[in-house]
Design a protein around this motif. Structure first.
Motif, PDB file in Angstrom:
ATOM      1  N   ALA A  45      -0.215 -11.180 -13.243  1.00  0.00           N
ATOM      2  CA  ALA A  45      -0.826 -11.543 -12.129  1.00  0.00           C
ATOM      3  C   ALA A  45      -1.111 -10.324 -11.260  1.00  0.00           C
ATOM      4  CB  ALA A  45       0.192 -12.658 -11.344  1.00  0.00           C
ATOM      5  N   ARG A  46      -2.083 -10.650 -10.182  1.00  0.00           N
ATOM      6  CA  ARG A  46      -2.368  -9.265  -9.387  1.00  0.00           C
ATOM      7  C   ARG A  46      -1.418  -9.423  -8.145  1.00  0.00           C
ATOM      8  NH1 ARG A  46      -6.395  -5.917  -9.603  1.00  0.00           N
ATOM      9  NH2 ARG A  46      -7.909  -6.040 -11.302  1.00  0.00           N
ATOM     10  N   ALA A  47      -1.117  -8.578  -7.578  1.00  0.00           N
ATOM     11  CA  ALA A  47      -0.444  -8.497  -6.377  1.00  0.00           C
ATOM     12  C   ALA A  47      -1.439  -9.041  -5.129  1.00  0.00           C
ATOM     13  CB  ALA A  47       0.089  -7.033  -5.725  1.00  0.00           C
ATOM     14  N   GLU A  48      -0.878  -9.836  -4.202  1.00  0.00           N
ATOM     15  CA  GLU A  48      -1.820 -10.249  -3.061  1.00  0.00           C
ATOM     16  C   GLU A  48      -1.471  -9.385  -1.987  1.00  0.00           C
ATOM     17  OE1 GLU A  48      -0.955 -14.281  -2.886  1.00  0.00           O
ATOM     18  OE2 GLU A  48      -2.141 -14.801  -4.665  1.00  0.00           O
ATOM     19  N   GLY A  49      -2.447  -9.309  -0.988  1.00  0.00           N
ATOM     20  CA  GLY A  49      -2.442  -8.276   0.227  1.00  0.00           C
ATOM     21  C   GLY A  49      -3.264  -7.293   0.302  1.00  0.00           C
ATOM     22  N   GLN A  50      -2.862  -6.335   1.008  1.00  0.00           N
ATOM     23  CA  GLN A  50      -3.624  -4.866   1.380  1.00  0.00           C
ATOM     24  C   GLN A  50      -2.650  -3.930   0.990  1.00  0.00           C
ATOM     25  OE1 GLN A  50      -5.343  -4.446   4.944  1.00  0.00           O
ATOM     26  NE2 GLN A  50      -5.068  -6.721   5.369  1.00  0.00           N
ATOM     27  N   LYS A  51      -3.183  -2.778   0.674  1.00  0.00           N
ATOM     28  CA  LYS A  51      -2.524  -1.562   0.010  1.00  0.00           C
ATOM     29  C   LYS A  51      -1.862  -0.820   1.389  1.00  0.00           C
ATOM     30  CE  LYS A  51      -4.121   1.031  -3.223  1.00  0.00           C
ATOM     31  NZ  LYS A  51      -5.005   1.880  -4.001  1.00  0.00           N
ATOM     32  N   CYS A  52      -0.658  -0.573   1.046  1.00  0.00           N
ATOM     33  CA  CYS A  52      -0.034   0.266   2.301  1.00  0.00           C
ATOM     34  C   CYS A  52      -0.636   1.424   1.942  1.00  0.00           C
ATOM     35  CB  CYS A  52       1.324   0.140   2.092  1.00  0.00           C
ATOM     36  SG  CYS A  52       2.361   1.219   3.249  1.00  0.00           S
ATOM     37  N   GLN A  53      -1.001   2.149   3.109  1.00  0.00           N
ATOM     38  CA  GLN A  53      -1.816   3.634   3.066  1.00  0.00           C
ATOM     39  C   GLN A  53      -0.653   4.511   2.996  1.00  0.00           C
ATOM     40  OE1 GLN A  53      -5.045   3.960   2.596  1.00  0.00           O
ATOM     41  NE2 GLN A  53      -4.832   1.527   2.657  1.00  0.00           N
ATOM     42  N   ARG A  54       0.860   4.331   3.113  1.00  0.00           N
ATOM     43  CA  ARG A  54       1.652   5.424   2.964  1.00  0.00           C
ATOM     44  C   ARG A  54       2.500   5.080   1.531  1.00  0.00           C
ATOM     45  NH1 ARG A  54       7.269   5.846   4.418  1.00  0.00           N
ATOM     46  NH2 ARG A  54       7.709   8.051   5.041  1.00  0.00           N
ATOM     47  N   TRP A  56       1.496   2.620  -0.855  1.00  0.00           N
ATOM     48  CA  TRP A  56       0.543   2.270  -1.860  1.00  0.00           C
ATOM     49  C   TRP A  56       1.032   0.670  -2.397  1.00  0.00           C
ATOM     50  CZ3 TRP A  56      -1.098   7.627  -4.462  1.00  0.00           C
ATOM     51  CH2 TRP A  56      -1.353   8.294  -3.799  1.00  0.00           C
ATOM     52  N   LYS A  57       2.126   0.218  -1.956  1.00  0.00           N
ATOM     53  CA  LYS A  57       2.263  -0.936  -2.488  1.00  0.00           C
ATOM     54  C   LYS A  57       1.241  -2.072  -1.790  1.00  0.00           C
ATOM     55  CE  LYS A  57       7.194  -0.856  -3.584  1.00  0.00           C
ATOM     56  NZ  LYS A  57       8.518  -1.571  -3.298  1.00  0.00           N
ATOM     57  N   ILE A  58       0.890  -3.017  -2.493  1.00  0.00           N
ATOM     58  CA  ILE A  58      -0.065  -3.897  -2.051  1.00  0.00           C
ATOM     59  C   ILE A  58       0.773  -5.336  -1.696  1.00  0.00           C
ATOM     60  CG2 ILE A  58      -1.716  -5.578  -2.762  1.00  0.00           C
ATOM     61  CD1 ILE A  58      -2.696  -3.438  -4.954  1.00  0.00           C
ATOM     62  N   LEU A  59       0.951  -5.460  -0.487  1.00  0.00           N
ATOM     63  CA  LEU A  59       1.853  -6.427   0.425  1.00  0.00           C
ATOM     64  C   LEU A  59       1.109  -7.031   1.381  1.00  0.00           C
ATOM     65  CD1 LEU A  59       4.781  -4.043   0.675  1.00  0.00           C
ATOM     66  CD2 LEU A  59       4.630  -5.835  -1.042  1.00  0.00           C
ATOM     67  N   PRO A  60       1.549  -8.462   1.492  1.00  0.00           N
ATOM     68  CA  PRO A  60       0.934  -9.424   2.489  1.00  0.00           C
ATOM     69  C   PRO A  60       1.038  -8.833   3.978  1.00  0.00           C
ATOM     70  CG  PRO A  60       1.911 -10.671   0.930  1.00  0.00           C
ATOM     71  CD  PRO A  60       2.813  -9.352   0.672  1.00  0.00           C
ATOM     72  N   ASP A  61       2.229  -8.127   4.298  1.00  0.00           N
ATOM     73  CA  ASP A  61       2.534  -7.988   5.576  1.00  0.00           C
ATOM     74  C   ASP A  61       1.578  -6.443   6.145  1.00  0.00           C
ATOM     75  OD1 ASP A  61       4.152  -6.373   4.086  1.00  0.00           O
ATOM     76  OD2 ASP A  61       5.072  -5.774   6.017  1.00  0.00           O
ATOM     77  N   ILE A  64      -6.070  -3.333 -14.306  1.00  0.00           N
ATOM     78  CA  ILE A  64      -5.738  -2.535 -13.157  1.00  0.00           C
ATOM     79  C   ILE A  64      -5.615  -0.995 -13.422  1.00  0.00           C
ATOM     80  CG2 ILE A  64      -4.256  -4.400 -12.566  1.00  0.00           C
ATOM     81  CD1 ILE A  64      -1.738  -3.035 -13.915  1.00  0.00           C
ATOM     82  N   GLY A  65      -5.287  -0.085 -12.412  1.00  0.00           N
ATOM     83  CA  GLY A  65      -5.506   1.182 -12.291  1.00  0.00           C
ATOM     84  C   GLY A  65      -3.901   1.592 -12.477  1.00  0.00           C
ATOM     85  N   ALA A  66      -3.088   0.951 -11.621  1.00  0.00           N
ATOM     86  CA  ALA A  66      -1.643   1.413 -11.397  1.00  0.00           C
ATOM     87  C   ALA A  66      -0.831  -0.079 -11.472  1.00  0.00           C
ATOM     88  CB  ALA A  66      -1.672   2.020  -9.989  1.00  0.00           C
ATOM     89  N   SER A  67       0.280   0.165 -11.679  1.00  0.00           N
ATOM     90  CA  SER A  67       1.218  -0.981 -11.906  1.00  0.00           C
ATOM     91  C   SER A  67       1.505  -1.541 -10.400  1.00  0.00           C
ATOM     92  CB  SER A  67       2.574  -0.521 -12.546  1.00  0.00           C
ATOM     93  OG  SER A  67       3.105   0.577 -11.566  1.00  0.00           O
ATOM     94  N   LEU A  68       1.360  -0.954  -9.511  1.00  0.00           N
ATOM     95  CA  LEU A  68       1.439  -1.363  -7.941  1.00  0.00           C
ATOM     96  C   LEU A  68       0.539  -2.376  -7.712  1.00  0.00           C
ATOM     97  CD1 LEU A  68       2.501   1.732  -5.711  1.00  0.00           C
ATOM     98  CD2 LEU A  68       4.049  -0.309  -6.760  1.00  0.00           C
ATOM     99  N   GLU A  69      -0.436  -2.562  -8.581  1.00  0.00           N
ATOM    100  CA  GLU A  69      -1.685  -3.441  -8.421  1.00  0.00           C
ATOM    101  C   GLU A  69      -1.295  -5.115  -8.939  1.00  0.00           C
ATOM    102  OE1 GLU A  69      -5.442  -2.288  -9.687  1.00  0.00           O
ATOM    103  OE2 GLU A  69      -4.946  -0.379  -9.237  1.00  0.00           O
ATOM    104  N   ALA A  70       0.038  -4.798  -9.687  1.00  0.00           N
ATOM    105  CA  ALA A  70       0.387  -6.036 -10.108  1.00  0.00           C
ATOM    106  C   ALA A  70       1.668  -6.820  -9.690  1.00  0.00           C
ATOM    107  CB  ALA A  70       0.842  -5.801 -11.658  1.00  0.00           C
ATOM    108  N   ALA A  71       1.925  -7.975  -9.866  1.00  0.00           N
ATOM    109  CA  ALA A  71       2.812  -8.865  -9.494  1.00  0.00           C
ATOM    110  C   ALA A  71       3.086  -9.954 -10.527  1.00  0.00           C
ATOM    111  CB  ALA A  71       2.644  -9.448  -8.319  1.00  0.00           C
ATOM    112  N   PRO A  72       3.641  -9.435 -11.586  1.00  0.00           N
ATOM    113  CA  PRO A  72       3.643 -10.294 -12.801  1.00  0.00           C
ATOM    114  C   PRO A  72       4.677 -11.559 -12.701  1.00  0.00           C
ATOM    115  CG  PRO A  72       4.769  -8.378 -13.241  1.00  0.00           C
ATOM    116  CD  PRO A  72       4.003  -8.183 -12.054  1.00  0.00           C
TER     117      PRO A  72
END
Length: 979
Positions: free
Chosen positions: A941-950, A952-957, A882-890
């Motif tokens: 584990a990786r976070a699932e979803g898309q990156k919020c452009q505001r 930068w969290k990766i979330l399903p919604d 990963i590059g940033a911790s927000l890419e993770a969902a451990p």
């Protein structure tokens, strides 16, 4: 938004620039401090605001007085001065901000030999003799010299950010000060402790004055050493034998009056049976020697082991029946100077560890010998006056008249050689050599000193003071020893050091044979002996006239024409009295400062006693010592309640700084390169109770610590840019994380106050620094950046900003006594205004109810678990998973009790991940574990979803809201903004 804010690789499709919708920090507070250039601007501002005087005008405060030990008005400041004054400033500022009226009156020692020596050098450079100059004119030149250096040093001290009454310091040469010093001396005159005596004192032939122990330093010196034969006279086979002595001061042999031995030492009679070609011993010579030293003495005399033998034991009783002849007795041209038999007796101070087991006694040049014969009541028989002020033998002394012990430059003169040559000529020498040993030197001229018997004025420390009625003791020594135990010593070892010195010290030598100082304002009766009851004139009226003149004209009045007649008036016949022209030891000047500063000034101490004296460890024998002696001698009590001592400053390798080594760190250079706050921070980070080290690498480390603190303060300023009262949140309504920060603030507030009160700046600063860099920057700020930047007007963001405001006021004030310039800059960035200054504020009160031990214990578990998670994420980042911790969902495997704790918090926000799963299932073998938390396992584990452009969290919604490319939280924030 997390601290790890890697820019997205694909730009958002929508036209809204979401960065403009974030609550990013806004501040003009620069990362680069520019302290060397900007600090003088704040100094000018404080002077314009009259900050020190405005603090004094605050009513209802308990005074706290740190009394300044006066530096000497001569030369630029060195790093030891900077350490001392910065420590004092941190004491004063911290006590002021804890609610006291913390007063600080800087002062200077202005009299004394160093300044007089400089003026003499100027005369010598012009080919003039100081003795040809009018005394008052000479003293006025000394005064001008001191005034010039006071101005220089004052500016240098102020540049370090030292607060105080700089426009009205105390100077020992001020007229009122000179009057009070004379008045304090007169108290010794009137209470019966002043006397004139003749005894050996530390004497500088180069400077031609007596020196105090505090004016002496020890350096290695090579000296001639000789073994000298004293012929024994008595009955039996010891008659005609030689008692051999050893000395490293051959020049004292002409003043010999006795030889002493040890009653418990084993002695023997030794005979020479053979001699080499070059030897001062003769076959048949018999020597009395200590058995443990005999072989060494014979070796020194160049005798082989088979060239001497031990004849028999010699008892102390046999020795006591002998008398000795001086080796120069009967010498042609000696004029009977040494014909009288020498005293020979036992003494406690004789040892058989070096020398011969016999000690040659010249009581005029040694304190142990002087004390021995004083105790025997034999001083009149054994004192000599063979050595003059310049270290030469009196002109009438046979063989040696005019010979010099030391030259005018402090080099070895011709006296030792003349004595050795004469002893060899008359057959009085057995051996000679050279020895390197530690030897006393004047710390001013750097020249060796000698013990010299000379008439001096003393304060008797074992004589009853006045009527002797005092709760702390009847004598100066008794009072001092009692008062020492009434003082708080920091460190505690200072008590033992001064106590042992006071127990063993001799009478106080008050007089110096110089011109620049406060004279001993007394008169002696012509023709009377010092032991006569009317020797000293004791007249209150005479004393009063002297003091009145000193108050108006200064001590120069003592040297004016017809001064004696003026002062004696009609109370004594001027023709019947001599005026004393010796000046007082400068330690008496500085020891008297409690009277004209603490007692007499409006900004002194209400009861005349300082709360604190603070100086280097050398002042146990200096200012702390003389102040105690002077105060108990005139007031019966100590002048201070507390004494703090600091060590000396060394270079980075632990070496003493010296010009020859090129390792001097000048405070002016540090200030020019880094700024005074960096030097102050270095002081705060050191353990001043021991010796400190400073150098380029250490200062670089200090500057790095400063930058980290500056980062913390910059974040606070940026995050509070538009905070208002509407943001204020009651602690009861705050999330647990904010309440945990308040708990830490309450803990820290108590600790900082306690450590500042104890002058433990290292502990106080380290606690604040660790809190700011570990608890805040590396944890709280890191976690709350997301809420601060991305939340709308939420209770969470308002609570965080409330806590940031509380943090701001405490960090700036807690650090203000150390970083005086930087915290002023921080304060003014938020509270600009002509009358605004952090140094006009106190430490804020911190409610005790903020403490929550149960909450702290809970968050200790949370942070321990968080460390396990961040450790696992760091490995993934290192391995470029990963590059940033927000890419993770451990997935976090924890025991049930830990899981119960984590259910109450947003653990993914605390770990700065987009998601997190907490489970009580057993952790698989590959799970990441850390030391100290083996019950916790983390599986990446990786976070699932898309990156919020505001945010930068990766979330399903993400992508399911009116604003494309944002999550629900950011959608709500945009709606709040009307976007």
């Amino acid at each position: 938004m997390c601290a790890d804010t890697t820019e997205p690789t694909d730009a958002p499709a929508e036209t809204i620039d979401y960065k403009d919708t974030l609550n990013l920090p806004r501040t003009e507070f620069p990362m680069r401090a520019g302290l060397p250039k900007r600090e003088p601007e704040w100094l000018e501002r404080w002077q314009r605001l009259a900050v020190y005087d405005r603090l004094r005008a605050q009513e209802g405060r308990t005074p706290y007085v740190l009394h300044d030990g006066p530096p000497y008005a001569n030369g630029n400041l060195h790093i030891g001065h900077a350490l001392n004054k910065i420590l004092k400033d941190m004491v004063v500022r911290s006590h002021q901000m804890m609610g006291f009226d913390a007063r600080y009156v800087p002062g200077w020692d202005c009299h004394g030999l160093p300044i007089e020596w400089k003026i003499e050098e100027q005369y010598r450079a012009k080919g003039q003799d100081k003795d040809d100059v009018d005394t008052v004119a000479f003293r006025q030149e000394c005064r001008r010299f001191a005034e010039a250096w006071v101005d220089v040093q004052r500016d240098e001290f102020k540049r370090l950010g030292i607060t105080g009454a700089w426009d009205r310091p105390y100077l020992t040469m001020d007229f009122h000060a000179e009057r009070v010093i004379a008045e304090e001396f007169q108290k010794f005159l009137m209470n019966g402790t002043l006397y004139q005596g003749s005894k050996p004192v530390m004497w500088s032939p180069v400077e031609q004055t007596a020196l105090a122990e505090a004016e002496v330093e020890y350096h290695e010196k090579e000296s001639p050493t000789i073994w000298v034969k004293f012929a024994a006279e008595g009955e039996g086979d010891l008659a005609g034998a030689y008692v051999v002595i050893w000395t490293t001061t051959p020049w004292t042999i002409p003043s010999n009056k006795a030889v002493v031995y040890g009653a418990d030492i084993a002695y023997g009679l030794y005979e020479v049976t053979g001699t080499p070609d070059e030897c001062w011993a003769d076959v048949g010579d018999r020597y009395l020697l200590a058995d443990d030293l005999a072989a060494d003495v014979m070796t020194r005399a160049r005798l082989e082991p088979d060239q001497w033998r031990r004849v028999r034991d010699v008892t102390a009783e046999e020795l006591s029946a002998l008398s000795l002849r001086h080796p120069l007795a009967g010498a042609e041209g000696s004029e009977g100077e040494w014909d009288e038999l020498r005293d020979f007796r036992a003494a406690d101070f004789v040892t058989d560890t070096e020398g011969t087991g016999f000690v040659h006694c010249a009581p005029s040049h040694g304190m142990e010998e002087y004390d021995l014969y004083r105790g025997l009541g034999m001083l009149e028989q054994v004192l000599t006056y063979n050595v003059m002020d310049d270290g030469s033998f009196r002109a009438s002394l046979p063989f040696f008249g005019g010979k010099r012990i030391l030259t005018d430059k402090g080099k070895e003169g011709d006296a030792n050689k003349a004595v050795i040559d004469k002893l060899a000529e008359v057959g009085g020498l057995l051996a000679r050599g050279r020895i390197k040993h530690s030897y006393p030197h004047s710390w001013r001229s750097k020249a060796p000193v000698i013990y010299r018997n000379t008439p001096q004025w003393f304060a008797a420390i074992d004589r009853p003071v006045g009527d002797g009625q005092d709760a702390n003791g009847t004598t100066i020594r008794e009072r001092a020893l009692t008062c020492i135990d009434q003082v708080t010593w920091t460190p505690a070892s200072g008590r033992n050091r001064l106590h042992s010195m006071m127990e063993a010290r001799p009478d106080w030598v008050l007089s110096r044979q110089r011109a620049w100082g406060v004279p001993l304002t007394c008169f002696v009766k012509k023709g009377a002996l010092p032991t006569d009851p009317d020797f000293l004139l004791k007249s209150e009226k005479v004393n009063a006239r002297v003091l009145e003149a000193f108050e108006a004209e200064g001590a120069d009045a003592w040297y004016a024409e017809n001064a004696k007649a003026r002062f004696l008036g009609n109370d004594a016949d001027p023709d019947a009295y001599d005026q004393v022209f010796d000046v007082l030891d400068v330690w008496f000047d500085s020891g008297s400062t409690h009277a004209f500063v603490l007692r007499d000034r409006e900004d002194g101490a209400p009861d005349g006693i300082a709360d604190l004296y603070l100086e280097g460890t050398d002042q146990h024998r200096g200012w702390f010592h003389s102040s105690m002696l002077q105060s108990v001698g005139t007031t019966g009590r100590a002048p201070y309640r507390g004494v703090l001592t600091h060590g000396f400053t060394l270079d980075e390798k632990g070496m003493k700084m010296s010009k020859s080594l090129g390792n001097i760190i000048a405070p002016q250079k540090v200030v020019d390169q880094y700024g005074a706050d960096i030097l102050r921070l270095w002081v705060a980070q050191t353990d001043y109770t021991a010796d400190q080290r400073i150098g380029p690498e250490i200062l670089k480390g200090t500057a790095d610590a400063y930058r980290r603190l500056r980062n913390t303060m910059r974040f606070l300023l940026g995050s509070l840019a538009d905070v208002t009262e509407a943001d204020r949140t009651d602690p009861a309504d705050m999330p647990e994380l904010e309440r945990w920060v308040l708990h830490r603030l309450a803990e820290l507030d108590a600790f900082v106050r306690e450590r500042y009160a104890a002058h433990d700046f290292q502990a106080a600063f380290q606690a604040v620094f660790t809190f700011a860099t570990v608890d805040l920057s590396a944890f709280y700020f890191d976690v709350r950046k997301d809420a601060l930047y991305c939340d709308g007007d939420t209770p969470r963001r308002r609570a965080a900003r409330t806590v940031l405001d509380l943090l701001f006021h405490r960090l700036t004030t807690w650090l203000a006594p150390v970083l005086v310039f930087t915290m002023e800059e921080v304060w003014l960035e938020r509270y600009p205004g002509e009358d605004s200054s952090v140094h006009l504020t106190d430490f804020p009160d911190t409610p005790a109810e903020w403490r929550d031990a149960a909450l702290a214990a809970k968050w200790s578990t949370i942070r321990r678990t968080r460390r396990a998670v961040t450790g696992a994420l760091e490995i993934a980042r290192r391995d470029k998973v990963i590059g940033a911790s927000l890419e993770a969902a451990p997935i976090v495997h924890v025991p049930e009790d830990v899981a119960a704790v984590l259910r109450d918090v947003s653990f993914d926000d605390l770990c700065i991940t987009s998601g997190i799963e907490v489970t009580t299932d057993p952790a698989p073998p590959e799970a990441h574990r850390i030391e100290g938390a083996s019950d916790i396992g983390v599986v990446f584990a990786r976070a699932e979803g898309q990156k919020c452009q505001r945010c930068w969290k990766i979330l399903p919604d993400v992508g399911t809201h009116p604003h494309p490319g944002v999550c629900a939280r950011c959608e709500a924030a945009l709606q709040d903004r009307g976007a």
